[in-house]
Design an enzyme around this catalytic site. Structure first.
Site, PDB file in Angstrom:
ATOM      1  N   HIS A 108       0.836  -1.197   0.000  1.00 48.94           N
ATOM      2  CA  HIS A 108       0.000   0.000   0.000  1.00 48.94           C
ATOM      3  C   HIS A 108       0.871   1.247   0.000  1.00 48.94           C
ATOM      4  CE1 HIS A 108      -3.097  -2.871   0.972  1.00 48.94           C
ATOM      5  NE2 HIS A 108      -2.459  -3.210   2.084  1.00 48.94           N
ATOM      6  N   GLU A 125      -1.602  -0.398   8.459  1.00 44.38           N
ATOM      7  CA  GLU A 125      -2.551  -1.347   9.040  1.00 44.38           C
ATOM      8  C   GLU A 125      -1.869  -2.262  10.060  1.00 44.38           C
ATOM      9  OE1 GLU A 125      -4.134  -3.453   5.688  1.00 44.38           O
ATOM     10  OE2 GLU A 125      -2.235  -4.357   5.158  1.00 44.38           O
ATOM     11  N   HIS A 183       3.399  -7.801   1.223  1.00 44.04           N
ATOM     12  CA  HIS A 183       2.793  -8.737   2.177  1.00 44.04           C
ATOM     13  C   HIS A 183       1.642  -9.508   1.545  1.00 44.04           C
ATOM     14  CE1 HIS A 183       0.325  -5.058   2.521  1.00 44.04           C
ATOM     15  NE2 HIS A 183      -0.677  -5.881   2.779  1.00 44.04           N
ATOM     16  N   ARG A 203      -1.297  -4.443  -6.271  1.00 42.26           N
ATOM     17  CA  ARG A 203      -1.158  -5.896  -6.366  1.00 42.26           C
ATOM     18  C   ARG A 203       0.024  -6.211  -7.283  1.00 42.26           C
ATOM     19  NH1 ARG A 203      -5.863  -6.585  -8.478  1.00 42.26           N
ATOM     20  NH2 ARG A 203      -6.993  -6.411  -6.535  1.00 42.26           N
TER      21      ARG A 203
END
Length: 327
Positions: A108, A125, A183, A203
């Site tokens: 991200h 996150e 990740h 992605r």
């Protein structure tokens, strides 16, 4: 017309079907799917993301959207500090995620890049593992030192999986996923996720797997190149459980998360009154009692305590929570 007095709020979970999803959201967390899907990947518990705005499920404000409530109640709902910083936008997104198959390998952007490219927040996150099958794993960064040039060369040879670092994952572990960290959640993992209000994902590999409609999902090879963090960090959070005491898991500019294992009634008085508090229940069952309300939640449920509710009690004999506020 007078506004109803604020009280502990629950929201209708937004269940999202994913090609990699399974059935644990229903069987373990008791989520109710309208179509009995066997591929539920995510339950969005509290969301201010455009297109998936959470609606209240309990009490006098039932049916109201969280963004409408912030406009009406401002700092009484989210807290003075939070309202001054974020205005009418709810800055965090709370999810439960069930990975029956591996999720795509992704990362991200940070705030600066997300603002420049998407006029949006970046995505920091954290994960808390509710359940993991034997040999379940997470992908967390690379297994060797790379830079933009060597990474691009590996992409050309289609050997990206050879440089991914994977490690086994177990129940009750926690991880902090910073922007730029490559990740993926591996098959057999059920977790709670707390993140900035953002749905931006780059992605980079999707296991050559078609989506639910038979098409292949877009890869963001070019966008990811400027966003990847090539320096190594250890995202695993080290902590020790304590009974009836807050245990700090994460403190970052966007959220502070404590783990709270409660075996007796737990009183909360004047704790971080400039922010609302959110509790994700990961084990057990409890009542949240304010001056004039009582709300019961159990494993797999989430509750928001408005900032104006400064004194409340968690009544339980056995419950575990992720307690979150906005710094």
């Amino acid at each position: 017309m007078d506004k109803p007095k604020l009280y502990p709020l629950q929201f209708v979970p937004e269940l999202k079907e994913k090609v990699w999803g399974g059935s644990k959201l229903q069987t373990i967390l008791d989520k109710k799917s309208r179509d009995n899907s066997n591929h539920l990947g995510e339950s969005w518990e509290i969301s201010g993301v455009q297109g998936t705005i959470s609606k209240v499920s309990n009490g006098a404000l039932k049916g109201e959207e969280i963004t409408q409530l912030i406009q009406k109640y401002t700092s009484d709902l989210v807290g003075e500090r939070v309202y001054q910083k974020y205005g009418d936008q709810f800055p965090l997104l709370f999810k439960f995620i069930d990975a029956e198959q591996d999720l795509s390998v992704q990362l991200h952007p940070n705030d600066a890049l997300a603002q420049e490219r998407h006029n949006a927040f970046g995505k920091t996150e954290m994960w808390y593992i509710l359940q993991a099958e034997n040999d379940a794993r997470l992908i967390l960064g690379f297994n060797k030192k790379l830079n933009k040039t060597t990474y691009a060369e590996i992409l050309k040879t289609k050997k990206i999986t050879s440089v991914l670092h994977a490690e086994e994952v177990h129940q009750d572990e926690a991880y902090f996923i910073e922007p730029g960290l490559v990740h993926a959640i591996g098959a057999g993992v059920l977790l709670a996720e707390i993140q900035q209000t953002s749905d931006i994902t780059y992605r980079i590999y999707d296991w050559d797997r078609p989506d639910t409609d038979g098409t292949f999902r877009e890869l963001h090879t070019k966008e990811a190149l400027d966003a990847i963090q090539f320096t190594t960090t250890n995202p695993k959070i080290t902590y020790t459980d304590l009974l009836n005491q807050r245990v700090l898991l994460v403190s970052c500019p966007y959220f502070v998360t404590h783990k709270l294992v409660v075996s007796e009634n737990f009183n909360i008085e004047n704790f971080q009154n400039e922010s609302c508090k959110v509790y994700m229940c990961t084990q057990g069952k409890a009542e949240f009692i304010t001056e004039d309300t009582s709300t019961t939640i159990q494993k797999g449920e989430t509750i928001l305590i408005p900032a104006c509710c400064t004194n409340y009690q968690i009544k339980t004999e056995n419950a575990t929570f992720l307690e979150v506020y906005i710094p």
